[in-house]
Design a protein around this motif. Structure first.
Motif, mmCIF file in Angstrom:
data_model
loop_
_atom_site.group_PDB
_atom_site.id
_atom_site.type_symbol
_atom_site.label_atom_id
_atom_site.label_comp_id
_atom_site.label_asym_id
_atom_site.label_seq_id
_atom_site.Cartn_x
_atom_site.Cartn_y
_atom_site.Cartn_z
ATOM 1 N N THR A 87 -2.567 -1.081 -7.713
ATOM 2 C CA THR A 87 -2.098 -2.229 -6.939
ATOM 3 C C THR A 87 -1.679 -1.804 -5.542
ATOM 4 O OG1 THR A 87 -1.324 -3.317 -8.962
ATOM 5 C CG2 THR A 87 -0.432 -4.122 -6.884
ATOM 6 N N LEU A 88 -1.000 -0.677 -5.447
ATOM 7 C CA LEU A 88 -0.578 -0.195 -4.135
ATOM 8 C C LEU A 88 -1.779 0.152 -3.256
ATOM 9 C CD1 LEU A 88 2.433 2.070 -5.190
ATOM 10 C CD2 LEU A 88 2.547 -0.112 -3.953
ATOM 11 N N ASP A 89 -2.809 0.743 -3.848
ATOM 12 C CA ASP A 89 -4.016 1.053 -3.072
ATOM 13 C C ASP A 89 -4.646 -0.229 -2.529
ATOM 14 O OD1 ASP A 89 -3.926 3.815 -3.247
ATOM 15 O OD2 ASP A 89 -5.081 3.886 -5.117
ATOM 16 N N LEU A 90 -4.670 -1.271 -3.345
ATOM 17 C CA LEU A 90 -5.231 -2.538 -2.898
ATOM 18 C C LEU A 90 -4.401 -3.113 -1.748
ATOM 19 C CD1 LEU A 90 -7.101 -4.972 -3.074
ATOM 20 C CD2 LEU A 90 -5.693 -5.848 -4.954
ATOM 21 N N LEU A 91 -3.081 -3.071 -1.866
ATOM 22 C CA LEU A 91 -2.212 -3.593 -0.812
ATOM 23 C C LEU A 91 -2.397 -2.814 0.488
ATOM 24 C CD1 LEU A 91 1.048 -4.229 -2.883
ATOM 25 C CD2 LEU A 91 -0.594 -5.932 -2.068
ATOM 26 N N LEU A 92 -2.556 -1.513 0.378
ATOM 27 C CA LEU A 92 -2.779 -0.712 1.581
ATOM 28 C C LEU A 92 -4.148 -1.012 2.185
ATOM 29 C CD1 LEU A 92 -1.249 2.714 0.455
ATOM 30 C CD2 LEU A 92 -0.262 1.028 2.021
ATOM 31 N N ASP A 93 -5.149 -1.226 1.331
ATOM 32 C CA ASP A 93 -6.471 -1.609 1.833
ATOM 33 C C ASP A 93 -6.397 -2.910 2.626
ATOM 34 O OD1 ASP A 93 -7.725 0.586 0.715
ATOM 35 O OD2 ASP A 93 -8.387 -0.485 -1.091
ATOM 36 N N LEU A 94 -5.542 -3.808 2.179
ATOM 37 C CA LEU A 94 -5.418 -5.120 2.810
ATOM 38 C C LEU A 94 -4.427 -5.128 3.966
ATOM 39 C CD1 LEU A 94 -5.311 -7.273 -0.454
ATOM 40 C CD2 LEU A 94 -7.209 -7.128 1.163
ATOM 41 N N ASN A 95 -3.845 -3.976 4.265
ATOM 42 C CA ASN A 95 -2.853 -3.870 5.338
ATOM 43 C C ASN A 95 -1.684 -4.825 5.107
ATOM 44 O OD1 ASN A 95 -1.712 -2.895 7.733
ATOM 45 N ND2 ASN A 95 -2.728 -4.469 8.980
ATOM 46 N N VAL A 96 -1.155 -4.793 3.890
ATOM 47 C CA VAL A 96 -0.039 -5.638 3.504
ATOM 48 C C VAL A 96 1.255 -4.839 3.587
ATOM 49 C CG1 VAL A 96 1.012 -6.873 1.554
ATOM 50 C CG2 VAL A 96 -1.424 -7.131 2.039
ATOM 51 N N ILE A 97 2.311 -5.482 4.075
ATOM 52 C CA ILE A 97 3.634 -4.864 4.071
ATOM 53 C C ILE A 97 4.161 -4.908 2.643
ATOM 54 C CG2 ILE A 97 5.983 -4.959 5.001
ATOM 55 C CD1 ILE A 97 4.788 -6.593 7.355
ATOM 56 N N CYS A 98 4.552 -3.763 2.102
ATOM 57 C CA CYS A 98 5.009 -3.692 0.708
ATOM 58 C C CYS A 98 6.510 -3.888 0.623
ATOM 59 C CB CYS A 98 4.627 -2.340 0.102
ATOM 60 S SG CYS A 98 2.841 -2.079 -0.020
ATOM 61 N N THR A 99 6.976 -4.217 -0.555
ATOM 62 C CA THR A 99 8.408 -4.281 -0.842
ATOM 63 C C THR A 99 8.786 -3.086 -1.703
ATOM 64 O OG1 THR A 99 8.785 -6.662 -0.628
ATOM 65 C CG2 THR A 99 10.150 -5.500 -2.202
ATOM 66 N N VAL A 100 9.874 -2.436 -1.331
ATOM 67 C CA VAL A 100 10.419 -1.327 -2.117
ATOM 68 C C VAL A 100 11.765 -1.783 -2.669
ATOM 69 C CG1 VAL A 100 11.336 1.023 -2.062
ATOM 70 C CG2 VAL A 100 9.219 0.468 -0.833
ATOM 71 N N GLY A 101 11.815 -1.948 -3.999
ATOM 72 C CA GLY A 101 13.037 -2.403 -4.637
ATOM 73 C C GLY A 101 13.637 -1.390 -5.593
#
Length: 355
Positions: A87-101
């Motif tokens: 999932t993180l790889d996909l978010l990085l591919d999409l240039n999405v800002i992630c949430t760290v909780g």
């Protein structure tokens, strides 16, 4: 054909209320849950036309849909804190800002970014009392660990979400202060926080926003949130279906489903091809307490729809897929349109039209 209609004029009015409350703060439009039923891409397009270009989502597929639809340069923030590598790889591919909780999520994101020889952008989530995710307020050392140890993550924001029962929002004050203490701990440790904000429509309408750099608006855009008196919001969303059939029934006849109703006069009934499984008559339970429950029960017994410009009362309980309406005193025929209030969140089996 069932149609969910979203009025652009009403959406614009609600967005103006959000802008007034936000002031100079950035507006993040929450598109989670298919934009609460309004359609992720369609709502994003409307908001972009109105000058809003920052969006939040809860599923990677929502972010993918936005990028595929041409939202290339807009900021997209993933609200869920995830540690799953794929999932993180996909978010990085999409240039999405992630949430760290959590520290685990932070380490997983750092590892994914390091493998790409890049730096991932992220916001930190603080749990001020709701329990749905984030670093627990009152435990700043665990929060500071991600700032100290994640060299491949750049933190550009920190946020929380609060909730209260009182109409004035004062019972959320303790949650707000707990969040501010966490922010102060980050600043005093010498780290940049980036945007500091409290997310959610409840905070936007009920809480003081002094010192906040952003707001997050979701259900408030549809006017279907915890309201305040004179807030200027309007409900957005109504359903429209054609009358399926019209029939006369004699006095004393029983009609309905689950609970039968005995007609007190000769009655002309229209059959609508819509029911509770499509969202008719379903609303969000916002207000607590016995009297609020009684009001909801009373309203459920007096559901009306619009046939032309005239109100018509639903007879008996709303059915699963069909509903009866009393049109004895109205001129109407099969195929005529009928309108009714419909929360987009619960609408199923409708095409969506922005009007």
């Amino acid at each position: 054909m069932r149609t969910l209609v979203l009025e652009k004029k009403a959406l614009t009015q609600n967005l103006d209320v959000v802008r007034q409350r936000a002031g100079s703060a950035r507006i993040w439009a929450n598109l989670s849950g298919d934009a609460a039923g309004a359609g992720t891409v369609a709502m994003a397009r409307f908001l972009r036309e109105q000058g809003v270009g920052s969006f939040t989502v809860s599923e990677p597929e929502e972010a993918r849909a936005l990028r595929k639809a041409g939202f290339v340069d807009e900021d997209i923030l993933m609200l869920r804190s995830v540690a799953h590598r794929e999932t993180l790889d996909l978010l990085l591919d999409l240039n999405v800002i992630c949430t760290v909780g959590s520290l685990d999520a932070g380490l997983a994101l750092n590892t994914a970014a390091e493998a790409r020889s890049t730096v991932a952008e992220a916001h930190v989530q603080v749990d001020s009392g709701l329990g749905f995710g984030g670093f627990l307020a009152g435990e700043p050392e665990k929060l500071l660990a991600v700032y100290r140890n994640l060299s491949n993550v750049a933190f550009s924001g920190i946020y929380t979400q609060v909730h209260g029962v009182r109409p004035d929002g004062r019972d959320a004050a303790g949650q707000l202060e707990a969040f501010r203490q966490m922010v102060r701990a980050v600043v005093e440790a010498g780290y940049e926080t980036g945007e500091v904000y409290v997310g959610g429509s409840f905070a936007l309408l009920h809480c003081p926003l002094e010192g906040m750099d952003a707001v997050r608006a979701g259900s408030v855009l549809l006017g279907r949130c915890r309201r305040t008196r004179g807030d200027g919001l309007v409900r957005v969303g109504y359903g429209e279906v054609p009358i399926q059939e019209v029939r006369w029934f004699p006095k004393g006849r029983t009609v309905g489903c689950e609970t039968l109703v005995t007609l007190r006069r000769n009655t002309r009934l229209a059959v609508l091809p819509v029911g509770y499984q499509n969202g008719l008559g379903i609303s969000r339970s916002r207000d607590p307490g016995l009297w609020a429950a009684i009001r909801r029960w009373w309203r459920s017994r007096r559901v009306t729809v619009l046939v032309g410009d005239h109100k018509a009362r639903v007879v008996g309980p709303i059915g699963a897929s069909e509903t009866l309406v009393d049109v004895t005193d109205l001129k109407c025929a099969p195929g005529d349109p009928v309108r009714f209030d419909l929360d987009p969140m619960f609408a199923k089996g409708f095409s969506i039209e922005f009007l």
